[in-house]
Motif scaffolding. Structure first.
Motif, PDB file in Angstrom:
ATOM      1  N   THR A 127       0.974  -1.117  -0.041  1.00  0.00           N
ATOM      2  CA  THR A 127       0.331   0.337  -0.439  1.00  0.00           C
ATOM      3  C   THR A 127       0.491   1.524   0.253  1.00  0.00           C
ATOM      4  N   VAL A 128       0.560   2.442  -0.906  1.00  0.00           N
ATOM      5  CA  VAL A 128       1.245   3.591  -0.972  1.00  0.00           C
ATOM      6  C   VAL A 128       1.711   3.914   1.021  1.00  0.00           C
ATOM      7  N   GLY A 129       3.067   4.697   0.582  1.00  0.00           N
ATOM      8  CA  GLY A 129       3.677   4.366   2.481  1.00  0.00           C
ATOM      9  C   GLY A 129       3.313   4.176   3.381  1.00  0.00           C
ATOM     10  N   LEU A 130       2.970   2.431   2.981  1.00  0.00           N
ATOM     11  CA  LEU A 130       2.375   1.808   4.153  1.00  0.00           C
ATOM     12  C   LEU A 130       1.472   1.835   5.125  1.00  0.00           C
ATOM     13  N   GLU A 131       0.548   3.061   4.481  1.00  0.00           N
ATOM     14  CA  GLU A 131      -0.587   3.147   5.022  1.00  0.00           C
ATOM     15  C   GLU A 131      -1.707   1.584   5.389  1.00  0.00           C
ATOM     16  N   GLY A 132      -1.810   1.327   4.074  1.00  0.00           N
ATOM     17  CA  GLY A 132      -2.635   0.205   4.766  1.00  0.00           C
ATOM     18  C   GLY A 132      -4.033   0.986   3.717  1.00  0.00           C
ATOM     19  N   ALA A 133      -4.081   1.209   3.823  1.00  0.00           N
ATOM     20  CA  ALA A 133      -4.922   2.815   2.740  1.00  0.00           C
ATOM     21  C   ALA A 133      -5.660   2.322   1.607  1.00  0.00           C
ATOM     22  N   HIS A 134      -4.144   2.589   0.389  1.00  0.00           N
ATOM     23  CA  HIS A 134      -4.799   2.339  -1.626  1.00  0.00           C
ATOM     24  C   HIS A 134      -3.558   1.461  -1.677  1.00  0.00           C
ATOM     25  N   LEU A 135      -3.917   0.497  -2.833  1.00  0.00           N
ATOM     26  CA  LEU A 135      -2.888   0.022  -3.662  1.00  0.00           C
ATOM     27  C   LEU A 135      -1.843   0.719  -3.953  1.00  0.00           C
ATOM     28  N   ALA A 136      -0.106   0.257  -3.350  1.00  0.00           N
ATOM     29  CA  ALA A 136       0.501   1.009  -4.490  1.00  0.00           C
ATOM     30  C   ALA A 136      -0.050   0.341  -6.305  1.00  0.00           C
ATOM     31  N   GLU A 137       1.393   1.024  -6.551  1.00  0.00           N
ATOM     32  CA  GLU A 137       1.410   0.536  -8.134  1.00  0.00           C
ATOM     33  C   GLU A 137       1.937  -0.422  -8.537  1.00  0.00           C
ATOM     34  N   LEU A 138       1.515  -1.513  -7.505  1.00  0.00           N
ATOM     35  CA  LEU A 138       2.521  -2.890  -7.661  1.00  0.00           C
ATOM     36  C   LEU A 138       2.093  -3.602  -9.400  1.00  0.00           C
ATOM     37  N   GLY A 139       1.545  -2.927 -10.098  1.00  0.00           N
ATOM     38  CA  GLY A 139       1.886  -3.546 -12.128  1.00  0.00           C
ATOM     39  C   GLY A 139       3.297  -2.978 -12.272  1.00  0.00           C
ATOM     40  N   ALA A 140       3.088  -1.356 -12.103  1.00  0.00           N
ATOM     41  CA  ALA A 140       4.597  -0.964 -12.259  1.00  0.00           C
ATOM     42  C   ALA A 140       5.877  -1.794 -12.013  1.00  0.00           C
ATOM     43  N   MET A 141       5.791  -1.104 -11.125  1.00  0.00           N
ATOM     44  CA  MET A 141       7.308  -2.396 -10.494  1.00  0.00           C
ATOM     45  C   MET A 141       7.097  -3.628 -10.599  1.00  0.00           C
ATOM     46  N   ALA A 142       6.134  -4.773 -11.021  1.00  0.00           N
ATOM     47  CA  ALA A 142       6.223  -5.489 -11.502  1.00  0.00           C
ATOM     48  C   ALA A 142       7.076  -5.799 -12.602  1.00  0.00           C
ATOM     49  N   THR A 143       6.007  -4.588 -13.558  1.00  0.00           N
ATOM     50  CA  THR A 143       6.623  -4.375 -15.038  1.00  0.00           C
ATOM     51  C   THR A 143       8.199  -3.568 -14.587  1.00  0.00           C
ATOM     52  N   SER A 144       8.793  -2.889 -13.806  1.00  0.00           N
ATOM     53  CA  SER A 144       9.921  -2.068 -13.860  1.00  0.00           C
ATOM     54  C   SER A 144      11.412  -3.187 -14.414  1.00  0.00           C
ATOM     55  N   VAL A 145      12.190  -2.268 -14.565  1.00  0.00           N
ATOM     56  CA  VAL A 145      13.782  -2.914 -14.095  1.00  0.00           C
ATOM     57  C   VAL A 145      13.695  -3.932 -13.008  1.00  0.00           C
ATOM     58  N   ALA A 146      13.267  -3.764 -12.558  1.00  0.00           N
ATOM     59  CA  ALA A 146      13.027  -4.590 -10.658  1.00  0.00           C
ATOM     60  C   ALA A 146      12.776  -5.534 -10.810  1.00  0.00           C
ATOM     61  N   GLN A 147      12.003  -5.644 -11.630  1.00  0.00           N
ATOM     62  CA  GLN A 147      10.542  -7.285 -11.302  1.00  0.00           C
ATOM     63  C   GLN A 147      10.345  -7.563 -10.617  1.00  0.00           C
ATOM     64  N   VAL A 148       9.635  -6.595  -9.709  1.00  0.00           N
ATOM     65  CA  VAL A 148       9.215  -7.611  -8.612  1.00  0.00           C
ATOM     66  C   VAL A 148       8.247  -8.654  -8.391  1.00  0.00           C
ATOM     67  N   ARG A 149       8.660  -9.156  -7.734  1.00  0.00           N
ATOM     68  CA  ARG A 149       7.353 -10.152  -7.551  1.00  0.00           C
ATOM     69  C   ARG A 149       6.921  -9.785  -6.251  1.00  0.00           C
ATOM     70  N   MET A 150       7.783  -9.439  -5.240  1.00  0.00           N
ATOM     71  CA  MET A 150       6.963  -9.834  -3.400  1.00  0.00           C
ATOM     72  C   MET A 150       7.025  -8.400  -2.963  1.00  0.00           C
ATOM     73  N   PHE A 151       5.631  -8.776  -3.078  1.00  0.00           N
ATOM     74  CA  PHE A 151       4.897  -7.197  -2.496  1.00  0.00           C
ATOM     75  C   PHE A 151       4.657  -7.189  -0.428  1.00  0.00           C
ATOM     76  N   SER A 152       4.756  -6.662   0.060  1.00  0.00           N
ATOM     77  CA  SER A 152       4.677  -6.476   1.675  1.00  0.00           C
ATOM     78  C   SER A 152       4.939  -5.123   2.406  1.00  0.00           C
ATOM     79  N   ASP A 153       3.906  -4.956   3.293  1.00  0.00           N
ATOM     80  CA  ASP A 153       4.591  -3.382   3.924  1.00  0.00           C
ATOM     81  C   ASP A 153       4.689  -3.992   5.423  1.00  0.00           C
ATOM     82  N   ASP A 154       6.345  -5.160   5.186  1.00  0.00           N
ATOM     83  CA  ASP A 154       6.347  -5.252   5.979  1.00  0.00           C
ATOM     84  C   ASP A 154       6.394  -4.408   7.098  1.00  0.00           C
ATOM     85  N   GLY A 155       6.718  -5.043   8.737  1.00  0.00           N
ATOM     86  CA  GLY A 155       7.094  -3.699   9.232  1.00  0.00           C
ATOM     87  C   GLY A 155       5.147  -3.157   9.734  1.00  0.00           C
ATOM     88  N   LYS A 156       4.851  -3.622   9.527  1.00  0.00           N
ATOM     89  CA  LYS A 156       3.143  -3.269   9.220  1.00  0.00           C
ATOM     90  C   LYS A 156       2.203  -4.043   8.846  1.00  0.00           C
TER      91      LYS A 156
END
Lengths: 429, 316
Positions: A123-152
């Protein structure tokens, strides 16, 4: 023409000695000991394991470069036998955009000691309210596949459901920090007899287990992948075991400290033992070890959490949560899982390399010591002992709970894609 | 004994030594010149991170009656609020040569940290830390019980004491349970289940949810303050309901055996945990508790910083 390196007389998974021939960044051959041709590295007496993959680190960059940087964290990881780490998203700014995850990715590549796979925020800012742009991160150079608000914790059930559903589009996984927030207001340590005696607000097991139970049911309902971070209680193990028996797509990790240290250490009020989730009981440790042994828990993950000295050199309540883990994880694994006979070396490699790489889609890692695989190799001396001295660690921080302890098992040489990153227990470059 | 951090650290002999010493020192308070020279030239720092005028003044008077130099250091906010850290405050006090630091802190374990982190050399006295302990309060309560219900000497073997109220958040309750147990008394803690700590069943005391059932069988009842903000956090439904079920009013006081006394560590909330009539009744010994607090704190400082010399014995 690339030169070959021959790792001579090494015992893969503590099995029969062989020569492992590395060429062009991959394992070119595994042949009879003494028969390989090329530049020879004497590895007699050493065990070869696939380079470790850590699903859970906090490298603190960007934002808290006083605690750790991607460079120092990568050094600590390499020295700990890792060839890949997943860097959690709770940085400043939060890794909730393609821009931040690409920055982390590039800094990792620049350092070059381990592959740094950024974890994206759910979620945006780890705030738990709005989904972050998961797709954009997935298709970025970093090819993110794991998502976590860890710490919260992603505590809102509807947000968690949507996140689990959404990442199915790119085979992502939601890694949950399972902590029911209302049950853990100001929580300082495991809730039990000791918390009552010490007057420290309790962090009850049920605050973890209630979220794990909810999340496995959500994962089943939407048929998506859930990963449970730092499982700390026997009850969570039971729930995950049940979920796996039902075919629910859940994986889980446990930290080295939750396999070894109990809440009794908190009686010292020394904040080096302050960690989230908190240290639990001996019964929890026994259940966690058994679960890692039988595969209910898939991976050993460090939750490496560096903090500057001033954030630990204070009274308990004021101190930050977290412990260093990268440079001691292997030894704690030996101490808790190998010496106890719960895991053999091949199974240890499975929990520290193969499965974590699969869970996080760590491209090029976790393929084992087979011909054709990228030469991510860790050579360890199983008979060595060493004294943990945090001031000599590569990490910028010193908050290790193992300071002064004599630990078994030493990481000697590490190769990442065929290139030596660690030689004789020190950084190669 | 180098520090006083927890009532649980005291064995029976140590606890009795403090009580006996306090009894001897109490006579100083009755004299026209209320002073002993024992701690002349020693420095006692009252390091208070929380406002507590009563406890601070009690320690201050105690130290002054022993001729110590007293510094009151009212630290504003803990390092939680990004003020000066506990460590830097401690290093400052150490550099100034504090022989003893009396610390009140909102964080459980802060005195323990101060005593063991290597920041200071002097003795540390816990004057209340978070929801952990308040050992000198337990000692003064024991002193008061011993005065009223025993002949002012020895232990408290067989004494029945009820502690009523917010046990969960009470440092007074924790210290009292430990110390009273050491002295041989039998303790019953009484509270709604929400205001009892997790694991209380394994504490060295009996647990009850029913005050009326407990009162006829006790020699003393200790009422604890219940902060109204606990109500916001759903520990109990309303002040009235709490007061009806766990407050000590005249009817309930009538359930006590005739010899039983009522204690309260203060500050009281009249009308909440204790009715005005009870607070003002002859059975209530709050004023004595305060007076005994000075004697107990004199004894603690005395024993930590020097112990009794022959000259002191002569003068007493």
């Amino acid at each position: 023409m690339t030169l070959s390196t021959v790792i001579r007389g090494v015992r893969p998974y503590n099995e029969e000695p062989v020569d492992v021939v590395v060429k062009g960044g991959v394992i070119a051959e595994v042949v009879k000991a003494g028969s390989g041709a090329g530049r020879v590295v004497d590895a007699s007496g050493l065990i070869a394991l696939p380079g470790f993959v850590d699903l859970h680190t906090h490298l603190r960059e960007p934002g808290r470069e006083d605690a750790e940087t991607i460079e120092t964290g990568s050094q600590a990881a390499a020295l700990g036998g890792f060839t890949a780490v997943f860097a959690m998203a709770n940085t400043s700014p939060v890794a909730d955009t393609a821009g931040v995850v690409e920055q982390v990715w590039h800094l990792g590549q620049q350092t070059g000691l381990v592959d740094v796979f950024p974890v994206g925020a759910v979620t945006v800012g780890l705030e738990g309210a709005h989904l972050a742009e998961l797709g954009a991160m997935a298709t970025s150079v970093a090819q993110v596949r794991m998502f976590s608000d860890d710490g919260k914790c992603v505590h809102d059930a509807a947000i968690m459901r949507r996140a689990l559903e959404y990442v199915k589009a790119f085979d992502g996984v939601i890694a949950q920090h399972a902590q029911e927030p209302r049950l853990t207001v100001d929580a300082q340590m495991n809730e039990g007899l000791l918390s009552g005696q010490l007057g420290l607000a309790g962090w009850p097991s049920v605050a973890e287990e209630s979220i794990v139970a909810r999340d496995v049911l959500l994962a089943e309902h939407v048929d998506s992948r859930l990963h449970v971070c730092h499982v700390s209680t026997a009850g969570s193990v039971d729930i995950i075991r049940w979920a796996k028996s039902k075919g629910i797509k859940v994986t889980a990790e446990v930290t080295p400290h939750h396999l070894l240290l109990t809440e009794d250490l908190v009686a010292s009020y020394d904040p080096v033992y302050k960690v989230n989730p908190p240290l639990r009981t001996g019964a929890d440790i026994a259940a966690l070890r058994a679960a890692l042994a039988d595969g209910t828990i898939d991976a050993l993950a460090t939750d490496h959490a560096p903090h500057p000295h001033e954030d630990k050199d204070c009274e308990w309540a004021a101190a930050a949560f977290g412990m260093l883990g990268l440079q001691t994880a292997f030894s704690i694994a030996v101490l808790t899982m190998i010496e106890s006979g719960l895991l053999d070396w091949r199974a240890l490699a499975d929990r520290m390399s193969v499965r974590p790489a699969r869970i996080g889609h760590a491209i090029g890692h976790g393929q084992g010591l087979v011909v054709g695989a990228p030469a991510n190799i860790c050579l360890v001396d199983p008979d060595a002992f060493w004294v943990a001295e945090p001031s000599s660690f590569a990490s910028k921080s010193r908050n290790s709970p193992y300071a002064g302890m004599t630990l078994p098992g030493r990481v000697v040489h590490v190769y990442k894609a065929g290139k030596a990153t660690v030689v004789d227990g020190g950084l190669a470059c | 004994m180098r520090h006083l951090l927890s009532a649980g650290d005291l064995d029976l002999d140590e606890a009795c030594l403090i009580l006996d010493t306090a009894a001897q020192l109490a006579s100083v308070s009755d004299r026209s010149v209320k002073k002993l020279p024992t701690l002349r030239g020693r420095t006692v720092v009252n390091l208070f991170f929380e406002d507590s005028t009563r406890t601070r003044i009690s320690f201050e008077i105690a130290a002054k009656r022993l001729s110590a130099d007293v510094i009151n250091f009212a630290a504003r906010g803990s390092s939680v609020s990004k003020g000066e850290s506990l460590k830097d405050t401690a290093l400052t006090l150490e550099a100034m040569g504090a022989d003893a630091v009396v610390i009140r802190h909102g964080s459980s374990g802060a005195p323990h940290r101060l005593a063991t982190a290597g920041w200071i050399q002097g003795s540390v006295v816990n004057a209340g830390d978070g929801t952990h302990e308040h050992p000198t309060q337990a000692l003064l309560d024991a002193f008061t019980l011993r005065h009223h219900l025993r002949d002012g000497t020895g232990d408290l073997a067989g004494l029945q004491v009820a502690i009523v109220g917010d046990i969960l958040h009470s440092r007074v309750a924790r210290s009292n349970v430990l110390l009273l147990r050491t002295l041989g008394a039998e303790v019953t803690v009484v509270a709604p289940p929400t205001l009892l700590p997790f694991g209380v069943a394994d504490w060295p005391c009996v647990v009850s949810y029913n005050l009326d059932e407990v009162l006829p069988n006790v020699d003393a009842v200790m009422m604890l303050r219940v902060q109204t903000e606990r109500m916001q956090a759903a520990y109990f439904p309303s002040e009235n309901e709490y007061s009806r079920r766990y407050g000590l009013d005249v009817r309930r006081m009538g359930l006590l055996p005739p010899h039983a006394i009522v204690l309260h560590p203060g500050p009281m909330i009249r009308g909440m945990e204790i009715s005005a009539d009870v607070a003002d009744s002859p059975r209530a010994v709050m004023a004595e508790q305060v007076a005994n607090g000075v004697s107990i704190r004199m004894a603690v400082l005395y024993l930590l910083l020097g112990g009794m010399t022959d000259d002191d014995r002569k003068e007493l």
